[in-house]
Write a protein that holds these residues in place. Structure first.
Motif, PDB file in Angstrom:
ATOM      1  N   LEU A  49      -1.289 -79.915  15.223  1.00  0.00           N
ATOM      2  CA  LEU A  49      -0.214 -79.200  14.533  1.00  0.00           C
ATOM      3  C   LEU A  49       0.208 -77.917  15.244  1.00  0.00           C
ATOM      4  O   LEU A  49       0.978 -77.125  14.695  1.00  0.00           O
ATOM      5  CB  LEU A  49      -0.678 -78.841  13.107  1.00  0.00           C
ATOM      6  CG  LEU A  49      -1.114 -79.998  12.209  1.00  0.00           C
ATOM      7  CD1 LEU A  49      -1.754 -79.457  10.935  1.00  0.00           C
ATOM      8  CD2 LEU A  49       0.054 -80.909  11.869  1.00  0.00           C
ATOM      9  N   SER A  52       3.999 -77.073  15.506  1.00  0.00           N
ATOM     10  CA  SER A  52       4.582 -76.733  14.201  1.00  0.00           C
ATOM     11  C   SER A  52       4.150 -75.349  13.751  1.00  0.00           C
ATOM     12  O   SER A  52       4.967 -74.561  13.255  1.00  0.00           O
ATOM     13  CB  SER A  52       4.157 -77.773  13.150  1.00  0.00           C
ATOM     14  OG  SER A  52       4.618 -79.049  13.482  1.00  0.00           O
ATOM     15  N   ILE A  53       2.859 -75.045  13.905  1.00  0.00           N
ATOM     16  CA  ILE A  53       2.352 -73.723  13.508  1.00  0.00           C
ATOM     17  C   ILE A  53       3.026 -72.628  14.342  1.00  0.00           C
ATOM     18  O   ILE A  53       3.465 -71.600  13.810  1.00  0.00           O
ATOM     19  CB  ILE A  53       0.822 -73.667  13.673  1.00  0.00           C
ATOM     20  CG1 ILE A  53       0.149 -74.605  12.660  1.00  0.00           C
ATOM     21  CG2 ILE A  53       0.304 -72.248  13.506  1.00  0.00           C
ATOM     22  CD1 ILE A  53      -1.348 -74.763  12.870  1.00  0.00           C
ATOM     23  N   ASP A  55       5.911 -72.679  15.951  1.00  0.00           N
ATOM     24  CA  ASP A  55       7.332 -72.536  15.617  1.00  0.00           C
ATOM     25  C   ASP A  55       7.526 -71.829  14.278  1.00  0.00           C
ATOM     26  O   ASP A  55       8.387 -70.954  14.137  1.00  0.00           O
ATOM     27  CB  ASP A  55       8.007 -73.906  15.578  1.00  0.00           C
ATOM     28  CG  ASP A  55       8.125 -74.539  16.955  1.00  0.00           C
ATOM     29  OD1 ASP A  55       7.952 -73.809  17.960  1.00  0.00           O
ATOM     30  OD2 ASP A  55       8.376 -75.759  17.031  1.00  0.00           O
ATOM     31  N   ASP A  56       6.728 -72.192  13.282  1.00  0.00           N
ATOM     32  CA  ASP A  56       6.897 -71.644  11.939  1.00  0.00           C
ATOM     33  C   ASP A  56       6.507 -70.168  11.872  1.00  0.00           C
ATOM     34  O   ASP A  56       7.172 -69.362  11.198  1.00  0.00           O
ATOM     35  CB  ASP A  56       6.048 -72.446  10.949  1.00  0.00           C
ATOM     36  CG  ASP A  56       6.288 -72.037   9.507  1.00  0.00           C
ATOM     37  OD1 ASP A  56       7.423 -71.642   9.177  1.00  0.00           O
ATOM     38  OD2 ASP A  56       5.346 -72.118   8.701  1.00  0.00           O
ATOM     39  N   SER A 110      -2.818 -72.352   3.842  1.00  0.00           N
ATOM     40  CA  SER A 110      -1.594 -73.073   3.468  1.00  0.00           C
ATOM     41  C   SER A 110      -0.484 -72.138   3.007  1.00  0.00           C
ATOM     42  O   SER A 110       0.697 -72.496   3.048  1.00  0.00           O
ATOM     43  CB  SER A 110      -1.899 -74.092   2.372  1.00  0.00           C
ATOM     44  OG  SER A 110      -2.238 -73.447   1.154  1.00  0.00           O
ATOM     45  N   GLY A 175       1.186 -83.482   8.493  1.00  0.00           N
ATOM     46  CA  GLY A 175       1.921 -82.337   8.995  1.00  0.00           C
ATOM     47  C   GLY A 175       3.288 -82.710   9.531  1.00  0.00           C
ATOM     48  O   GLY A 175       4.269 -81.978   9.352  1.00  0.00           O
ATOM     49  N   PHE A 178       5.365 -83.669   6.123  1.00  0.00           N
ATOM     50  CA  PHE A 178       5.588 -82.674   5.072  1.00  0.00           C
ATOM     51  C   PHE A 178       5.364 -81.228   5.508  1.00  0.00           C
ATOM     52  O   PHE A 178       5.501 -80.319   4.698  1.00  0.00           O
ATOM     53  CB  PHE A 178       4.665 -82.972   3.880  1.00  0.00           C
ATOM     54  CG  PHE A 178       4.799 -84.365   3.345  1.00  0.00           C
ATOM     55  CD1 PHE A 178       5.939 -84.772   2.678  1.00  0.00           C
ATOM     56  CD2 PHE A 178       3.774 -85.288   3.528  1.00  0.00           C
ATOM     57  CE1 PHE A 178       6.059 -86.060   2.183  1.00  0.00           C
ATOM     58  CE2 PHE A 178       3.880 -86.568   3.038  1.00  0.00           C
ATOM     59  CZ  PHE A 178       5.035 -86.966   2.369  1.00  0.00           C
ATOM     60  N   GLY A 179       5.008 -81.012   6.758  1.00  0.00           N
ATOM     61  CA  GLY A 179       4.755 -79.655   7.235  1.00  0.00           C
ATOM     62  C   GLY A 179       3.267 -79.367   7.345  1.00  0.00           C
ATOM     63  O   GLY A 179       2.457 -79.937   6.617  1.00  0.00           O
ATOM     64  N   TRP A 180       2.933 -78.451   8.247  1.00  0.00           N
ATOM     65  CA  TRP A 180       1.525 -78.182   8.514  1.00  0.00           C
ATOM     66  C   TRP A 180       0.789 -77.587   7.325  1.00  0.00           C
ATOM     67  O   TRP A 180      -0.415 -77.788   7.164  1.00  0.00           O
ATOM     68  CB  TRP A 180       1.387 -77.263   9.733  1.00  0.00           C
ATOM     69  CG  TRP A 180       1.954 -75.882   9.577  1.00  0.00           C
ATOM     70  CD1 TRP A 180       3.223 -75.476   9.849  1.00  0.00           C
ATOM     71  CD2 TRP A 180       1.252 -74.719   9.113  1.00  0.00           C
ATOM     72  NE1 TRP A 180       3.368 -74.127   9.587  1.00  0.00           N
ATOM     73  CE2 TRP A 180       2.172 -73.635   9.145  1.00  0.00           C
ATOM     74  CE3 TRP A 180      -0.055 -74.471   8.696  1.00  0.00           C
ATOM     75  CZ2 TRP A 180       1.829 -72.341   8.753  1.00  0.00           C
ATOM     76  CZ3 TRP A 180      -0.405 -73.179   8.306  1.00  0.00           C
ATOM     77  CH2 TRP A 180       0.529 -72.137   8.337  1.00  0.00           C
ATOM     78  N   ARG A 181       1.509 -76.882   6.450  1.00  0.00           N
ATOM     79  CA  ARG A 181       0.862 -76.271   5.291  1.00  0.00           C
ATOM     80  C   ARG A 181       0.315 -77.323   4.327  1.00  0.00           C
ATOM     81  O   ARG A 181      -0.744 -77.136   3.716  1.00  0.00           O
ATOM     82  CB  ARG A 181       1.842 -75.334   4.575  1.00  0.00           C
ATOM     83  CG  ARG A 181       2.290 -74.166   5.443  1.00  0.00           C
ATOM     84  CD  ARG A 181       3.337 -73.313   4.738  1.00  0.00           C
ATOM     85  NE  ARG A 181       3.876 -72.303   5.639  1.00  0.00           N
ATOM     86  CZ  ARG A 181       3.327 -71.113   5.861  1.00  0.00           C
ATOM     87  NH1 ARG A 181       2.207 -70.782   5.231  1.00  0.00           N
ATOM     88  NH2 ARG A 181       3.888 -70.252   6.686  1.00  0.00           N
ATOM     89  N   THR A 182       1.027 -78.423   4.206  1.00  0.00           N
ATOM     90  CA  THR A 182       0.562 -79.510   3.344  1.00  0.00           C
ATOM     91  C   THR A 182      -0.734 -80.102   3.870  1.00  0.00           C
ATOM     92  O   THR A 182      -1.623 -80.483   3.093  1.00  0.00           O
ATOM     93  CB  THR A 182       1.639 -80.607   3.261  1.00  0.00           C
ATOM     94  OG1 THR A 182       2.842 -80.051   2.736  1.00  0.00           O
ATOM     95  CG2 THR A 182       1.182 -81.750   2.365  1.00  0.00           C
TER      96      THR A 182
END
Length: 405
Positions: A49, A52-53, A55-56, A110, A175, A178-182
């Motif tokens: 991930l 994604s982490i 970038d976010d 999260s 991830g 639904f996104g890395w937080r999920t």
């Protein structure tokens, strides 16, 4: 096989009177296994991930890689320190507290608004990892009795391989959808399940002879044990300098889609399970040559990735060999550390785990600096170089040891 050595030689103390090593004991082993599955999934889930982490949270890939570095460093210190600090505290209470740390860390991660909060969450996770591993690795025999100690410890350690095969790829998949937080919330759910099972099925476990720093030092005084720990340090640093950044390598160099990355990680994990079990027989008959062979194949596998992994089929084959050799490595090295000097000590579990964790953390840190300064392919060459040094060091420092049967 190392699990038999560990199961019979680690852990001092007893369960409370009235506890029987039967079906309930095996359910307790299963609860601890779910804990090891959860902690390994937790520790490595950022690997799939990182993009994604980064970038976010608006940080570089290298900085995002510190989400693997921090828990590894903390766990390295926590394993021996917590083992000594808890003294003769009931081991069931220790494991439950460590599982609670998993849940808190994942929920905080999260909802992390920035990299600082995320790293704080990963710090808390490291405490749980170090404490859980150091205690959980040694209690299988106490739950089901000495006759089944080897099988119980094997089951507890199987959580590592299963997490590599299922936990990390599924986390990567979640991830991506639904996104890395999920993905972090899902691992919090795993931690909660492990906590509930441990509360219900683990018996009280008293300790008659708590681990001391003197006991830890006795493991370090063994020359072959030192050789094994040095080789482990070099190999795991090299492996994770490269493997931590396999996701951006596959995306940027191999050109696979984000969804396909989880398939490649799944292959790595399946190959790791094969290597984990396949190395047992040669270790039993020719331990030192087997370890030398595992080190050599691991180094060659890492080297092959930037050379042959530029296409999907090439990367697929290289990851299979890489996973096979790395899957054999922990079993091979921990067998050597625990048996080569004939020192049987509960402290050996804490020291091996500490060495492994600090190496993992340093690997991710070194890899991150290299990625930010150069590119992801350079991390593979770094891993190869460290494996070569480990091979030379182990060959020079270790001595053949007659095996006990």
């Amino acid at each position: 096989m190392t699990t038999h050595e560990m199961g019979t030689s680690t852990g001092t103390g007893s369960t409370e009177p009235g506890h029987k090593a039967g079906g309930t004991g095996w359910v307790g082993v299963g609860a601890v296994t779910l804990g090891t599955f959860t902690l390994v999934t937790n520790e490595f889930i950022p690997v799939g991930l990182l993009t994604s982490i980064a970038d976010d949270l608006h940080v570089s890939i290298g900085v995002a890689g510190t989400t693997v570095t921090v828990p590894g460093l903390v766990a390295a210190a926590a394993a021996p320190l917590i083992t000594v600090a808890v003294g003769n505290l009931d081991r069931r209470i220790v494991l439950v507290l460590m599982s609670l740390a998993f849940i808190v860390a994942d929920v905080l991660a999260s909802f992390a608004p920035n990299i600082g909060v995320l790293l704080l969450a990963r710090f808390a996770l490291g405490l749980g990892i170090g404490g859980f591993w150091a205690i959980g690795a040694s209690i299988g025999g106490r739950l089901v009795g000495p006759a089944s100690a080897g099988r119980a410890t094997a089951l507890i350690f199987s959580g590592v391989s299963i997490a590599t095969v299922l936990g990390v790829p599924l986390g990567t998949y979640l991830g991506a959808l639904f996104g890395w937080r999920t993905a972090f919330l899902a691992t919090a759910g795993l931690g909660l399940a492990a906590l509930i099972l441990q509360v219900i099925f683990l018996p009280p476990m008293r300790v008659d002879q708590p681990v001391t720093f003197r006991q830890l030092a006795s493991v370090l005084r063994g020359p072959n044990g030192r050789a094994g720990l040095i080789a482990t340090l070099l190999l795991v640093v090299g492996n994770f300098a490269a493997y931590t950044f396999i996701e951006p390598f596959l995306l940027q160099r191999t050109g696979v889609s984000a969804g396909l990355v989880s398939v490649f990680l799944l292959l790595y994990g399946v190959a790791g399970i094969v290597g984990n079990f396949a190395v047992g027989r040669p270790l039993a008959t020719r331990m030192r040559p087997t370890i030398l062979a595992v080190i050599a194949v691991l180094g060659l596998s890492i080297l092959a990735m930037p050379l042959l992994g530029l296409t999907a089929p090439g990367a697929f084959l290289v990851l299979a060999l890489w996973g096979l050799s790395y899957g054999a490595l922990p079993v091979a090295m921990q067998t050597w550390v625990f048996t080569a000097d004939r020192i049987k000590s509960e402290g050996g579990s804490a020291l091996y785990i500490s060495t492994f964790q600090v190496s993992l953390a340093l690997g991710a840190l070194v890899g991150g600096r290299i990625v930010d300064a150069t590119n992801v392919a350079t991390t593979m060459f770094t891993g190869t170089a460290l494996a070569a040094i480990a091979l030379i060091a182990f060959a020079a420092l270790s001595k053949p040891v007659p095996l006990q049967h």
